[in-house]
Design a protein around this motif. Structure first.
Motif, PDB file in Angstrom:
ATOM      1  N   PRO A  39       6.750 -83.929  17.713  1.00  0.00           N
ATOM      2  CA  PRO A  39       5.943 -85.006  18.298  1.00  0.00           C
ATOM      3  C   PRO A  39       5.271 -85.894  17.249  1.00  0.00           C
ATOM      4  CG  PRO A  39       4.903 -82.867  18.655  1.00  0.00           C
ATOM      5  CD  PRO A  39       6.268 -82.610  18.086  1.00  0.00           C
ATOM      6  N   GLN A  40       5.121 -85.415  16.029  1.00  0.00           N
ATOM      7  CA  GLN A  40       4.533 -86.223  14.967  1.00  0.00           C
ATOM      8  C   GLN A  40       5.414 -87.404  14.573  1.00  0.00           C
ATOM      9  OE1 GLN A  40       5.792 -83.158  14.601  1.00  0.00           O
ATOM     10  NE2 GLN A  40       6.789 -82.910  12.604  1.00  0.00           N
ATOM     11  N   LEU A  41       6.677 -87.410  15.012  1.00  0.00           N
ATOM     12  CA  LEU A  41       7.572 -88.527  14.730  1.00  0.00           C
ATOM     13  C   LEU A  41       7.286 -89.740  15.618  1.00  0.00           C
ATOM     14  CD1 LEU A  41      10.970 -86.634  14.374  1.00  0.00           C
ATOM     15  CD2 LEU A  41       9.528 -87.543  12.547  1.00  0.00           C
ATOM     16  N   VAL A  42       6.525 -89.508  16.681  1.00  0.00           N
ATOM     17  CA  VAL A  42       6.202 -90.595  17.601  1.00  0.00           C
ATOM     18  C   VAL A  42       5.013 -91.373  17.047  1.00  0.00           C
ATOM     19  CG1 VAL A  42       5.489 -91.159  19.956  1.00  0.00           C
ATOM     20  CG2 VAL A  42       7.103 -89.280  19.550  1.00  0.00           C
ATOM     21  N   GLY A  43       5.164 -92.684  17.014  1.00  0.00           N
ATOM     22  CA  GLY A  43       4.097 -93.551  16.518  1.00  0.00           C
ATOM     23  C   GLY A  43       3.033 -93.780  17.578  1.00  0.00           C
ATOM     24  N   GLY A  51      -3.207-107.256  26.735  1.00  0.00           N
ATOM     25  CA  GLY A  51      -3.858-105.956  26.837  1.00  0.00           C
ATOM     26  C   GLY A  51      -3.080-104.940  27.649  1.00  0.00           C
ATOM     27  N   THR A  52      -1.852-105.265  28.025  1.00  0.00           N
ATOM     28  CA  THR A  52      -1.008-104.324  28.777  1.00  0.00           C
ATOM     29  C   THR A  52      -0.500-103.243  27.831  1.00  0.00           C
ATOM     30  OG1 THR A  52      -0.285-106.134  30.211  1.00  0.00           O
ATOM     31  CG2 THR A  52       1.028-104.100  30.245  1.00  0.00           C
ATOM     32  N   PRO A  53      -0.790-101.985  28.132  1.00  0.00           N
ATOM     33  CA  PRO A  53      -0.339-100.904  27.242  1.00  0.00           C
ATOM     34  C   PRO A  53       1.121-100.535  27.512  1.00  0.00           C
ATOM     35  CG  PRO A  53      -1.612 -99.987  29.051  1.00  0.00           C
ATOM     36  CD  PRO A  53      -1.627-101.488  29.225  1.00  0.00           C
ATOM     37  N   TYR A  54       1.790-100.090  26.436  1.00  0.00           N
ATOM     38  CA  TYR A  54       3.168 -99.611  26.502  1.00  0.00           C
ATOM     39  C   TYR A  54       3.254 -98.274  25.776  1.00  0.00           C
ATOM     40  CZ  TYR A  54       3.931-104.469  27.742  1.00  0.00           C
ATOM     41  OH  TYR A  54       3.859-105.697  28.337  1.00  0.00           O
ATOM     42  N   LEU A  55       4.199 -97.467  26.168  1.00  0.00           N
ATOM     43  CA  LEU A  55       4.361 -96.151  25.559  1.00  0.00           C
ATOM     44  C   LEU A  55       4.741 -96.255  24.083  1.00  0.00           C
ATOM     45  CD1 LEU A  55       6.384 -94.366  28.383  1.00  0.00           C
ATOM     46  CD2 LEU A  55       3.930 -94.136  27.882  1.00  0.00           C
ATOM     47  N   ALA A  56       4.391 -95.237  23.357  1.00  0.00           N
ATOM     48  CA  ALA A  56       4.759 -95.145  21.947  1.00  0.00           C
ATOM     49  C   ALA A  56       6.251 -94.877  21.813  1.00  0.00           C
ATOM     50  CB  ALA A  56       3.967 -94.020  21.282  1.00  0.00           C
ATOM     51  N   THR A  57       6.822 -95.267  20.695  1.00  0.00           N
ATOM     52  CA  THR A  57       8.222 -94.993  20.375  1.00  0.00           C
ATOM     53  C   THR A  57       8.267 -94.230  19.057  1.00  0.00           C
ATOM     54  OG1 THR A  57       8.488 -97.080  19.199  1.00  0.00           O
ATOM     55  CG2 THR A  57       8.987 -97.087  21.556  1.00  0.00           C
ATOM     56  N   LEU A  58       9.459 -93.929  18.610  1.00  0.00           N
ATOM     57  CA  LEU A  58       9.595 -93.270  17.307  1.00  0.00           C
ATOM     58  C   LEU A  58       8.916 -94.102  16.237  1.00  0.00           C
ATOM     59  CD1 LEU A  58      13.290 -92.041  17.393  1.00  0.00           C
ATOM     60  CD2 LEU A  58      11.244 -90.625  17.348  1.00  0.00           C
ATOM     61  N   GLY A  59       8.274 -93.447  15.309  1.00  0.00           N
ATOM     62  CA  GLY A  59       7.585 -94.138  14.230  1.00  0.00           C
ATOM     63  C   GLY A  59       8.420 -94.296  12.981  1.00  0.00           C
ATOM     64  N   GLN A  60       9.668 -93.934  13.035  1.00  0.00           N
ATOM     65  CA  GLN A  60      10.588 -94.129  11.919  1.00  0.00           C
ATOM     66  C   GLN A  60      11.954 -94.501  12.462  1.00  0.00           C
ATOM     67  OE1 GLN A  60      10.391 -89.872  10.419  1.00  0.00           O
ATOM     68  NE2 GLN A  60      12.538 -90.262  10.057  1.00  0.00           N
TER      69      GLN A  60
END
Length: 139
Positions: A39-43, A51-60
């Motif tokens: 899970p640490q790979l997710v940014g 101000g609309t939030p979106y889910l995180a994606t891979l951080g690399q």
């Protein structure tokens, strides 16, 4: 691949003879396994100017390759030998309807005999590069 600023790498290799929907399905499944295990790979999550939030994606970056049936088997074997994190998608999984049946389908076949249509690998960048030898960058 030029200058790569990360210590680890994520790579997916898909069998070259898959239909487009199968490629997308298998890649999504495989990456889900990697992000669950690491899970640490997710940014961080995203937000637009409204101000609309979106889910995180891979951080690399994620590298996608393709190869024949034998190439996938070799990549799986090298990843297992190097003890890299590995997820698999077999042809049988296109015909199952749930996670329990997916696990049973994989468990029923020895690793060397799996009918692989995709694998994903995560580990040290240089180790992943060596494991992916023989695969081509996905067009």
């Amino acid at each position: 691949m030029g200058s790569y600023p990360f210590d680890t790498k994520i790579a997916v290799v898909l069998r070259e003879d898959l239909a487009p929907w199968q490629r997308v399905n298998a890649a999504s499944y495989l990456i889900g396994a990697i992000t669950h295990a690491f899970p640490q790979l997710v940014g961080a999550g995203y937000e637009d100017a409204d101000g609309t939030p979106y889910l995180a994606t891979l951080g690399q970056p994620l590298f996608v390759f393709e190869g024949g049936k034998e190439t996938l088997a070799e990549i799986r074997e090298r990843a297992v030998r190097r003890e890299l994190a590995l997820s698999v998608f077999t042809h049988d999984l296109f015909g199952t309807g749930n996670d329990e049946d997916n696990r049973a389908a994989v468990r029923a076949v020895r690793g060397a005999d799996l009918d692989l249509v995709g694998v994903a690998v995560h580990g040290a960048s240089n180790a992943v590069d060596r494991v992916m030898k023989g695969a081509r960058r996905h067009p």
